[in-house]
Design a protein around this motif. Structure first.
Motif, PDB file in Angstrom:
ATOM      1  N   PHE B  62      56.486  61.349  40.158  1.00 48.30           N
ATOM      2  CA  PHE B  62      56.953  62.080  38.980  1.00 48.30           C
ATOM      3  C   PHE B  62      55.808  62.736  38.212  1.00 48.30           C
ATOM      4  O   PHE B  62      55.985  63.202  37.100  1.00 48.30           O
ATOM      5  CB  PHE B  62      57.738  61.141  38.067  1.00 48.30           C
ATOM      6  CG  PHE B  62      58.996  60.629  38.706  1.00 48.30           C
ATOM      7  CD1 PHE B  62      60.064  61.491  38.939  1.00 48.30           C
ATOM      8  CD2 PHE B  62      59.111  59.318  39.102  1.00 48.30           C
ATOM      9  CE1 PHE B  62      61.220  61.036  39.550  1.00 48.30           C
ATOM     10  CE2 PHE B  62      60.261  58.850  39.714  1.00 48.30           C
ATOM     11  CZ  PHE B  62      61.317  59.716  39.937  1.00 48.30           C
ATOM     12  N   GLY B  63      54.609  62.738  38.806  1.00 45.16           N
ATOM     13  CA  GLY B  63      53.502  63.456  38.196  1.00 45.16           C
ATOM     14  C   GLY B  63      52.685  62.656  37.203  1.00 45.16           C
ATOM     15  O   GLY B  63      51.771  63.188  36.583  1.00 45.16           O
ATOM     16  N   GLY B  64      52.970  61.368  37.043  1.00 49.44           N
ATOM     17  CA  GLY B  64      52.168  60.526  36.167  1.00 49.44           C
ATOM     18  C   GLY B  64      51.112  59.789  36.978  1.00 49.44           C
ATOM     19  O   GLY B  64      50.867  60.124  38.142  1.00 49.44           O
ATOM     20  N   GLN B  65      50.471  58.801  36.367  1.00 54.11           N
ATOM     21  CA  GLN B  65      49.502  57.982  37.086  1.00 54.11           C
ATOM     22  C   GLN B  65      50.057  56.580  37.281  1.00 54.11           C
ATOM     23  O   GLN B  65      50.656  56.009  36.368  1.00 54.11           O
ATOM     24  CB  GLN B  65      48.180  57.906  36.313  1.00 54.11           C
ATOM     25  CG  GLN B  65      47.406  59.216  36.335  1.00 54.11           C
ATOM     26  CD  GLN B  65      46.079  59.098  35.600  1.00 54.11           C
ATOM     27  OE1 GLN B  65      45.992  58.481  34.551  1.00 54.11           O
ATOM     28  NE2 GLN B  65      45.051  59.686  36.171  1.00 54.11           N
ATOM     29  N   GLY B  66      49.879  56.037  38.472  1.00 49.91           N
ATOM     30  CA  GLY B  66      50.284  54.677  38.760  1.00 49.91           C
ATOM     31  C   GLY B  66      49.053  53.854  39.119  1.00 49.91           C
ATOM     32  O   GLY B  66      47.965  54.396  39.321  1.00 49.91           O
ATOM     33  N   LEU B  67      49.225  52.527  39.180  1.00 49.57           N
ATOM     34  CA  LEU B  67      48.104  51.645  39.495  1.00 49.57           C
ATOM     35  C   LEU B  67      48.473  50.754  40.683  1.00 49.57           C
ATOM     36  O   LEU B  67      49.585  50.206  40.729  1.00 49.57           O
ATOM     37  CB  LEU B  67      47.782  50.768  38.275  1.00 49.57           C
ATOM     38  CG  LEU B  67      46.668  49.740  38.434  1.00 49.57           C
ATOM     39  CD1 LEU B  67      45.313  50.427  38.493  1.00 49.57           C
ATOM     40  CD2 LEU B  67      46.690  48.746  37.273  1.00 49.57           C
ATOM     41  N   LYS B  68      47.546  50.628  41.636  1.00 45.51           N
ATOM     42  CA  LYS B  68      47.805  49.739  42.778  1.00 45.51           C
ATOM     43  C   LYS B  68      46.486  49.095  43.197  1.00 45.51           C
ATOM     44  O   LYS B  68      45.634  49.744  43.789  1.00 45.51           O
ATOM     45  CB  LYS B  68      48.414  50.524  43.943  1.00 45.51           C
ATOM     46  CG  LYS B  68      48.849  49.651  45.111  1.00 45.51           C
ATOM     47  CD  LYS B  68      49.539  50.505  46.184  1.00 45.51           C
ATOM     48  CE  LYS B  68      50.090  49.655  47.322  1.00 45.51           C
ATOM     49  NZ  LYS B  68      49.039  49.057  48.152  1.00 45.51           N
ATOM     50  N   ILE B  69      46.315  47.836  42.819  1.00 46.29           N
ATOM     51  CA  ILE B  69      45.115  47.096  43.229  1.00 46.29           C
ATOM     52  C   ILE B  69      45.564  46.042  44.235  1.00 46.29           C
ATOM     53  O   ILE B  69      46.276  45.097  43.885  1.00 46.29           O
ATOM     54  CB  ILE B  69      44.426  46.421  42.020  1.00 46.29           C
ATOM     55  CG1 ILE B  69      44.046  47.473  40.968  1.00 46.29           C
ATOM     56  CG2 ILE B  69      43.198  45.645  42.453  1.00 46.29           C
ATOM     57  CD1 ILE B  69      43.527  46.906  39.672  1.00 46.29           C
ATOM     58  N   GLY B  70      45.201  46.200  45.451  1.00 45.38           N
ATOM     59  CA  GLY B  70      45.616  45.262  46.506  1.00 45.38           C
ATOM     60  C   GLY B  70      47.095  45.410  46.818  1.00 45.38           C
ATOM     61  O   GLY B  70      47.732  46.401  46.462  1.00 45.38           O
ATOM     62  N   GLU B  71      47.624  44.391  47.451  1.00 46.91           N
ATOM     63  CA  GLU B  71      49.033  44.424  47.839  1.00 46.91           C
ATOM     64  C   GLU B  71      49.881  43.739  46.768  1.00 46.91           C
ATOM     65  O   GLU B  71      49.414  42.808  46.097  1.00 46.91           O
ATOM     66  CB  GLU B  71      49.212  43.716  49.188  1.00 46.91           C
ATOM     67  CG  GLU B  71      48.662  44.506  50.368  1.00 46.91           C
ATOM     68  CD  GLU B  71      49.191  45.945  50.410  1.00 46.91           C
ATOM     69  OE1 GLU B  71      50.409  46.127  50.387  1.00 46.91           O
ATOM     70  OE2 GLU B  71      48.358  46.879  50.439  1.00 46.91           O
ATOM     71  N   PRO B  72      51.138  44.172  46.613  1.00 47.19           N
ATOM     72  CA  PRO B  72      52.008  43.529  45.616  1.00 47.19           C
ATOM     73  C   PRO B  72      52.182  42.043  45.907  1.00 47.19           C
ATOM     74  O   PRO B  72      52.231  41.651  47.079  1.00 47.19           O
ATOM     75  CB  PRO B  72      53.335  44.266  45.795  1.00 47.19           C
ATOM     76  CG  PRO B  72      53.013  45.544  46.463  1.00 47.19           C
ATOM     77  CD  PRO B  72      51.802  45.283  47.292  1.00 47.19           C
ATOM     78  N   ARG B  73      52.250  41.268  44.853  1.00 45.02           N
ATOM     79  CA  ARG B  73      52.488  39.827  45.025  1.00 45.02           C
ATOM     80  C   ARG B  73      53.564  39.375  44.045  1.00 45.02           C
ATOM     81  O   ARG B  73      53.714  39.935  42.952  1.00 45.02           O
ATOM     82  CB  ARG B  73      51.207  39.030  44.813  1.00 45.02           C
ATOM     83  CG  ARG B  73      50.636  39.108  43.422  1.00 45.02           C
ATOM     84  CD  ARG B  73      49.498  38.146  43.192  1.00 45.02           C
ATOM     85  NE  ARG B  73      49.955  36.787  42.988  1.00 45.02           N
ATOM     86  CZ  ARG B  73      50.223  36.268  41.780  1.00 45.02           C
ATOM     87  NH1 ARG B  73      50.087  36.996  40.693  1.00 45.02           N
ATOM     88  NH2 ARG B  73      50.625  35.022  41.669  1.00 45.02           N
ATOM     89  N   LYS B  74      54.295  38.385  44.464  1.00 42.52           N
ATOM     90  CA  LYS B  74      55.354  37.841  43.614  1.00 42.52           C
ATOM     91  C   LYS B  74      54.787  36.796  42.668  1.00 42.52           C
ATOM     92  O   LYS B  74      53.808  36.137  42.993  1.00 42.52           O
ATOM     93  CB  LYS B  74      56.449  37.217  44.469  1.00 42.52           C
ATOM     94  CG  LYS B  74      57.411  38.235  45.061  1.00 42.52           C
ATOM     95  CD  LYS B  74      58.719  37.580  45.465  1.00 42.52           C
ATOM     96  CE  LYS B  74      59.770  38.655  45.736  1.00 42.52           C
ATOM     97  NZ  LYS B  74      61.090  38.119  45.962  1.00 42.52           N
TER      98      LYS B  74
END
Lengths: 317, 556
Positions: B62-74
């Protein structure tokens, strides 16, 4: 008997004041441009005049002013303060849910303010025009000049962010432990106490100075009574009634100050509820809360008058 | 700029990598800031990247900024804030933006917006028309249940639609749901809807996150709780309410029985209202809040300087001046153009928004995926002055009008600056401060000259534009329409595919530039700041100022 008569007349006076306040609040809210129906359509997809009229009828806002006022007043007399159009909760229920937070906040603020201001005022009066008295006067003016919202933001930065001693926002109920509860209250209490402490100091100091010039103090000194006893046993008691009156009056400003502080600190009290209700034009809630605040204000001042009359024989007579 | 290039950029496709784009965008933004702020931000930039490495920030669809450090964890929990208190979580009640994210988590959504403004099923298996948009079929998967054990079936959706369309409904979806002629459940998993007239984009009536249609409540709980449903809401979403103190606190915990497509990572989400942005910022720094939001990118500079991770979000809203098109002087296009050309948006950007909110250049905000340059009138004080002189000479106008404005600081500051700019071209604007209900009341009755407001135009585009500008729309506060715009909006309503919609929306923008019904001002650029605990953040959903909680995860 005389006390009973005086108290009864005060109660009658108190009820008259509350009735006047209820009418004034209802009238003023009625005079405000835009009503709950407008607030609802402002966020709805249907802003047509028909939609406004439909919602107005649903909320009973299409009825004449006096019909609405007396319906509401009749409900209040039966203990029914009305129902919020946003949440479906009764106003009484909403108040009961939030009152403990605001009540605790106010009690702590007044308690802290008195604990700090009484000894300082007494010693400032004893050592009138000394360096201590001048320092107290300097800080009193400074503290009174800073609004509570500024104090609260500075406290958050210093006590929560820099020193990490206290939570920056939020409220911990007593069920989560007294320590956590008091910790969550420190910043709001300090912020609201900041303007009260200098006010109480100045009032009590001036009264004490006047009392210390009375003949009976001179007699006490001549009898060789210890200075500390003269200050706290002989001079403080006749000086306190004025302070009690000021405490009663300052409750009003405390309520308005608590709205801002509750908003910034995220305390779920009466202040935040009033703010939300005003924004949403939830007049039933606003009326209920303002009536409650007026009742508390009048009641506290009534109590202050009674206490003063017990302490000060001049008032009794 | 070509649409494909712009759209590719928004979708994260194209020549440059996400890392490159993020770096370039950061550098470009810093260059626009005042020297002092630049030095401060630059000197502390390494602190921010120490919390969130540059390659962990990406551009969302959608044109914003997202964050992804490593893999998702529960697992784990967050405490997030809203800018306004949440008083009720009733999907059939009057909604506020603050409640969108929690309601998505509690109820899940029937459909979602795709980045191109089209709608796709989420909880639903399918949502399609049987003909030309008059008859519709919704299909649900088997075995869905609300957290109170009630089956989430077709009847639950029928009940919800009927509640939204009821004459006493206060829902934002009420007028759209009243376009339905009949709705019935066919078996357990199929809903059959017949509209009063064909509407090919009918699913958009559900996709708008701010409306309640997308969130289906348990019919058993609705019947049992009545108007108090919003205090103890029961849905079929990935989270359920553990504690809700209206206006103060909401605690949601994972729904162990959830079977939908958005299970979420967090065990617990706590939502508290913190109205003051400085308090929000300090609370995140102190660790009492995990995530905070702002409407002003200048706050992001402060947050970054304090070592927080900051993410810019797409700005689909802008401040604007709504003209009363029913009466003089703004029933004359020359005067509307004069006001537009009298306002220097670069100056208002610097003075009010510290250089972080560029001016809008058309009816769509510049970040909108369909935005094109249409020759919208630019700042030209001399041209504005001439238009004013000509109009005043012709009509004996006294060169004065009232500009209504609400109380928030950003509005007040802009109004004062605009007043000076208008004075420079010979117009005296009287500032009249009014609260929102008063402004709505005056807008409905046509008792105003101009109002300083804000306008959000979502990616779906035509629904908002039709509501605000179409001649027959009840929400057209300007009070007049434009035949070309009406025709294009009508045509768009019957066009579902992105390919067909693109040239129409471009044409629509040109029509607005010819008409000039409002004066768009500076773009509202939201953003978020968060502590190092957050490892995954999805950015805002479509163009709502709100994230999808199910896509947030935290580090161990």
């Amino acid at each position: 008997m005389r006390h009973f008569t005086v108290s009864l007349s005060r109660v009658v006076h108190l009820l008259g004041v509350l009735l006047g306040v209820s009418f004034l609040v209802f009238s003023l809210l009625n005079l405000l441009p835009g009503d709950a129906a407008m607030a609802i359509v402002a966020t709805s997809g249907d802003t047509s005049p028909e939609a406004v009229e439909r919602i107005r009828a649903q909320l009973g806002l299409d009825q004449p002013f006096f019909h609405r006022y007396f319906s509401w007043l009749f409900g209040v007399l039966q203990g029914n303060l009305g129902q919020s159009y946003r949440t479906g909760q009764t106003v009484f229920e909403m108040i009961i849910e939030r009152l403990p937070v605001t009540f605790e906040l106010m009690v702590l603020v007044v308690f802290l303010s008195l604990v700090i201001s009484i000894p300082i005022a007494v010693y400032a009066a004893r050592y009138r025009d000394s360096l201590f008295d001048r320092i107290v006067a300097f800080f009193s003016f400074g503290l009174q000049a800073i609004p509570p919202f500024m104090v609260v933001l500075v406290m958050i930065v210093v006590l929560a962010v820099k020193l990490a001693l206290l939570p920056a926002i939020g409220f911990a109920p007593i069920s989560e432990g007294l320590g956590a509860n008091l910790k969550s209250m420190v910043i709001p209490v300090l912020a609201l106490s900041a303007p009260l402490i200098p006010l109480y100091i100045r009032v009590l100091r001036n009264e004490m100075i006047r009392t210390l010039q009375e003949d009976f103090i001179l007699v006490a000194r001549a009898q060789g009574i210890m200075p500390r006893s003269i200050l706290f046993r002989y001079a403080l008691k006749p000086s306190v009634p004025t302070l009690i009156t000021v405490i009663g009056i300052s409750v009003g400003s405390l309520v308005s100050g608590s709205i801002v502080v509750e908003l910034i600190c995220g305390l779920p009290g009466i202040g935040i509820m009033l703010y939300n209700a005003i924004n949403a034009r939830d007049y039933v809630v606003v009326q209920g809360v303002v009536l409650l605040i007026a009742a508390v204000y009048v009641f506290i001042n009534f109590c202050a008058d009674l206490v003063t009359s017990f302490i000060d024989p001049r008032v009794k007579s | 700029m070509d649409f494909k290039v712009r759209f590719d950029r928004l979708c994260g496709r194209g020549h440059a990598s996400n890392k490159d784009r993020t770096s370039k965008r950061t550098v470009a933004t810093i260059r626009q800031l005042p020297i002092a702020a630049t030095l401060m931000a630059a000197s502390l930039l390494h602190v921010a990247w120490a919390t969130a490495p540059a390659n962990s920030i990406y551009t969302t669809e959608f044109g914003g900024q997202g964050l992804k450090i490593g893999e998702p964890r529960k697992g784990g929990s967050i405490t997030t804030s809203t800018r306004a208190p949440i008083e009720s979580l009733d999907p059939a009640g009057p909604q506020i933006t603050a409640a969108i994210s929690p309601m998505r988590a509690i109820f899940d959504t029937l459909v979602v917006y795709a980045p191109d403004g089209t709608v796709k099923p989420s909880l639903l298996k399918s949502f399609a028309t049987l003909d030309n948009g008059r008859n519709w079929i919704m299909r649900l998967p088997d075995g869905l249940k609300f957290t109170d054990g009630t089956p989430f079936n077709a009847l639950a959706i029928v009940n919800h639609i009927n509640n939204l369309a009821a004459p006493t409904s206060k829902s934002r979806s009420a007028s759209e749901m009243r376009q339905i002629e009949s709705v019935k459940a066919v078996g357990d998993t199929t809903v059959q809807i017949a509209l009063k007239e064909p509407w090919l984009n009918f699913p958009k009536a559900f996709a708008n996150n701010a409306s309640g249609a997308n969130y289906v409540p348990s019919p058993t709980a609705v019947q049992r709780l009545g108007v108090r449903f919003g205090l103890t809401p029961v849905g079929a979403g990935p989270y359920m309410v553990h504690e809700f103190v209206p206006g103060a606190k909401l605690v949601m915990v994972r729904n162990p029985a959830y079977k939908g497509p958005n299970p979420g990572y967090l065990d617990e989400i706590k939502v508290v209202p913190v109205i003051d942005v400085q308090a929000r910022l300090q609370a995140v720094i102190a660790g009492d809040l995990t995530i905070g939001q702002t409407q002003n990118q200048a706050d992001l500079v402060s947050a970054q300087a304090s070592g927080l991770t900051t993410l810019k979000q797409p700005g689909f809203s802008y401040y604007d001046i709504l003209f009363n098109l029913r009466r003089a002087p703004f029933n004359d296009k020359r005067m509307r153009q004069a006001v537009i050309q009298a306002i220097n948006l670069e100056a208002t950007n610097k003075a009010v928004f510290s250089g972080t909110a560029p001016g809008a250049r058309g009816i769509l905000p510049p970040q909108h995926p369909y935005f094109i340059e249409t020759g919208w009138p630019k700042y030209d004080a001399a041209a504005a002055r001439k238009l004013v002189e000509d109009y005043a000479k012709e009509t004996n106008w006294n060169k004065e009008f009232a500009l209504q404005v609400t109380s928030p600081t950003a509005f007040q500051k802009q109004a004062v600056i605009i007043q000076q700019m208008l004075a420079a071209v010979g117009i005296k604007a009287r500032i009249v401060v009014a609260e929102q209900p008063k402004m709505v009341s005056d807008a409905l009755s046509g008792n105003y000259d101009a109002q300083l407001r804000d306008l959000g135009i979502r990616t779906e585009t035509e629904q908002t534009l039709a509501n605000v500008f179409e001649s027959k729309s009840k929400g057209n506060n300007g009070g007049a329409g434009n035949p070309t715009v009406d025709a294009l909006l009508q045509k768009l309503r019957q066009t579902a595919t992105a390919e067909e919609r693109k040239p129409m929306i471009q044409e629509l923008q040109r029509a607005f530039t010819q008409w000039l019904p409002i004066a768009p001002l500076n773009v509202i650029n939201p953003g978020v700041f968060m502590g190092k605990k957050v490892a995954g953040y999805p950015g805002f959903i479509a163009d709502q100022d709100t994230p999808d909680y199910t896509k947030i995860w935290v580090s161990k």
